[in-house]
Enzyme design. Structure first.
Site, PDB file in Angstrom:
ATOM      1  N   HIS A 179       0.848  -1.212   0.000  1.00 42.38           N
ATOM      2  CA  HIS A 179       0.000   0.000   0.000  1.00 42.38           C
ATOM      3  C   HIS A 179       0.884   1.263   0.000  1.00 42.38           C
ATOM      4  O   HIS A 179       0.878   2.035   0.969  1.00 42.38           O
ATOM      5  CB  HIS A 179      -0.871  -0.044   1.263  1.00 42.38           C
ATOM      6  CG  HIS A 179      -2.050   0.869   1.256  1.00 42.38           C
ATOM      7  ND1 HIS A 179      -1.967   2.233   1.138  1.00 42.38           N
ATOM      8  CD2 HIS A 179      -3.372   0.613   1.378  1.00 42.38           C
ATOM      9  CE1 HIS A 179      -3.155   2.769   1.186  1.00 42.38           C
ATOM     10  NE2 HIS A 179      -4.033   1.819   1.316  1.00 42.38           N
ATOM     11  N   GLU A 283      -0.735   1.139  -5.552  1.00 43.98           N
ATOM     12  CA  GLU A 283      -0.487  -0.068  -4.753  1.00 43.98           C
ATOM     13  C   GLU A 283      -0.429  -1.317  -5.640  1.00 43.98           C
ATOM     14  O   GLU A 283      -1.463  -1.722  -6.194  1.00 43.98           O
ATOM     15  CB  GLU A 283      -1.584  -0.200  -3.715  1.00 43.98           C
ATOM     16  CG  GLU A 283      -1.797   1.070  -2.890  1.00 43.98           C
ATOM     17  CD  GLU A 283      -3.144   1.099  -2.197  1.00 43.98           C
ATOM     18  OE1 GLU A 283      -3.644   0.014  -1.844  1.00 43.98           O
ATOM     19  OE2 GLU A 283      -3.696   2.199  -2.028  1.00 43.98           O
TER      20      GLU A 283
HETATM   21  O1  TA6 Z   1      -6.097   1.305  -0.800  1.00 48.93           O
HETATM   22  C1  TA6 Z   1      -7.184   2.203  -0.747  1.00 48.93           C
HETATM   23  C2  TA6 Z   1      -7.954   1.957   0.532  1.00 48.93           C
HETATM   24  O2  TA6 Z   1      -8.535   0.676   0.548  1.00 48.93           O
HETATM   25  C3  TA6 Z   1      -8.993   3.065   0.676  1.00 48.93           C
HETATM   26  O3  TA6 Z   1     -10.291   2.556   0.500  1.00 48.93           O
HETATM   27  C4  TA6 Z   1      -8.741   3.623   2.081  1.00 48.93           C
HETATM   28  O4  TA6 Z   1      -9.535   2.944   3.017  1.00 48.93           O
HETATM   29  C5  TA6 Z   1      -7.238   3.330   2.235  1.00 48.93           C
HETATM   30  O5  TA6 Z   1      -7.075   2.039   1.671  1.00 48.93           O
HETATM   31  C6  TA6 Z   1      -6.687   3.448   3.631  1.00 48.93           C
HETATM   32  O6  TA6 Z   1      -7.039   2.349   4.398  1.00 48.93           O
HETATM   33  P1  TA6 Z   1      -6.546   2.308   5.946  1.00 48.93           P
HETATM   34  O7  TA6 Z   1      -7.129   1.061   6.521  1.00 48.93           O
HETATM   35  O8  TA6 Z   1      -5.029   2.282   5.929  1.00 48.93           O
HETATM   36  O9  TA6 Z   1      -7.060   3.578   6.555  1.00 48.93           O
END
Ligand code: TA6
Length: 326
Positions: A179, A283
């Protein structure tokens, strides 16, 4: 194939910084610092095996970490490169993005033979195994080995190896993402090349499937999209910094693009209200087609990040050449 001994955590010689050093980070959390002789560096917290810094030879930070990030378990660190395993997103029985980023990893005492090519690369091998606690929420035995490598040109490589060690013969299925939060000068001046015309699932529209238009992606509002069957290379062009991030990936067919923009940013306690202007998540992921392993089987997912000067604004850098280049 040379079998790699665990990367040495060396004591500093008198006049030089060690290439791999263990030290204490924020709130006394253990972290590993990788340094390359030209000056680039990477920092990885054992908590979450979380890369929180990747600097180029000029000491410029290339990753985004929120100024409000909470370096305190069990909260995940906001920014850097969280490891999403064994579940990407909150669409499943586990907490959002799984639990690997909320666990303490260890330095792998006995990494399996791992081809290390000849160039002087600085790396650390980290290991996560299931605990009894984990078995209550995800009843599977696994070994997750992560190698983080800093290449001679300052490129950052991450190789994840997940092995099913279930003694009961049961397979397991998981989804995964690196991520990555990239630091950008101004999100409204950023273009992403390599995802044109691909299908994507839009998380802002109940994961409905759409097809991307034919031009580079630009940003003027919240984006949360899972691009499917994406190419090996994706480029992020930062106009103001004249810098292009290139993501090369293997074993990861999807790519998530996320920027929370203003409203969502304000709703996140560990994210500054205006910080959305200076970050973009691209990601490398395996989501649409979850990965199933039988006992004894191992999956490998790899991403390599590099940051190259891009005089794209003068038209000299053809992003297609960057994407097709070696
Ligand atoms: O990767 C995108 C995502 O799934 C968004 O929907 C947002 O929720 C982001 O990840 C951040 O997630 P987190 O659990 O780290 O706050």
């Amino acid at each position: 194939m040379s079998s790699a001994a665990p990367s040495p955590v060396m004591a500093p010689a008198a006049n030089e910084k060690p290439s791999v050093q263990m030290c204490k980070g924020i709130n006394g959390l253990d972290k590993v610092v990788l340094r390359e002789f030209r000056g680039s560096s990477v920092e990885i917290y054992l908590y979450g095996a979380h890369v929180t810094s990747w600097k180029n030879e000029h000491g410029e930070e290339l990753l985004f970490v929120s100024s409000k990030a909470i370096f305190k378990p069990p909260k995940a660190i906001r920014g850097g490169i969280p490891i999403c395993f064994p579940q990407f997103s909150n669409l499943g029985p586990l907490e959002a993005h799984g639990f690997a980023r909320n666990r303490f990893w260890s330095i792998d005492p006995s990494p399996p033979p791992f081809p290390v090519d000849s160039s002087n690369k600085t790396y650390v091998d980290l290991l996560l195994k299931n605990t009894e606690e984990d078995m209550k929420i995800w009843p599977h035995s696994f070994e997750f080995r992560l190698r983080v490598t800093l290449g001679p040109a300052g490129d950052l490589m991450m190789t994840s190896r997940v092995r099913n060690t279930n003694p009961d013969g049961k397979p397991f299925t998981f989804t995964f993402a690196y991520h990555t939060y990239f630091s950008v000068s101004d999100i409204s001046e950023v273009r992403v090349e390599g995802l044109e015309t691909l299908d994507y699932l839009d998380n802002l529209q109940n994961r409905e499937r759409f097809t991307e238009q034919g031009d580079a992606i630009t940003f003027e509002s919240e984006v949360d999209k899972i691009y499917l069957s994406t190419p090996t290379k994706i480029a992020i062009l930062d106009h103001e910094k004249k810098r292009t991030f290139v993501i090369r990936k293997d074993g990861l067919s999807d790519a998530v693009v996320w920027n929370p923009w203003d409203k969502k940013a304000k709703s996140l306690a560990d994210f500054g209200d205006d910080e959305y202007k200076h970050m973009l998540c691209i990601e490398a992921a395996a989501i649409e087609k979850p990965i199933t392993l039988k006992p004894g089987e191992e999956w490998k997912g790899r991403q390599e990040l590099s940051a190259v000067p891009s005089s794209y604004c003068s038209g000299q850098l053809d992003p297609r050449r960057v994407l097709q280049g070696s």
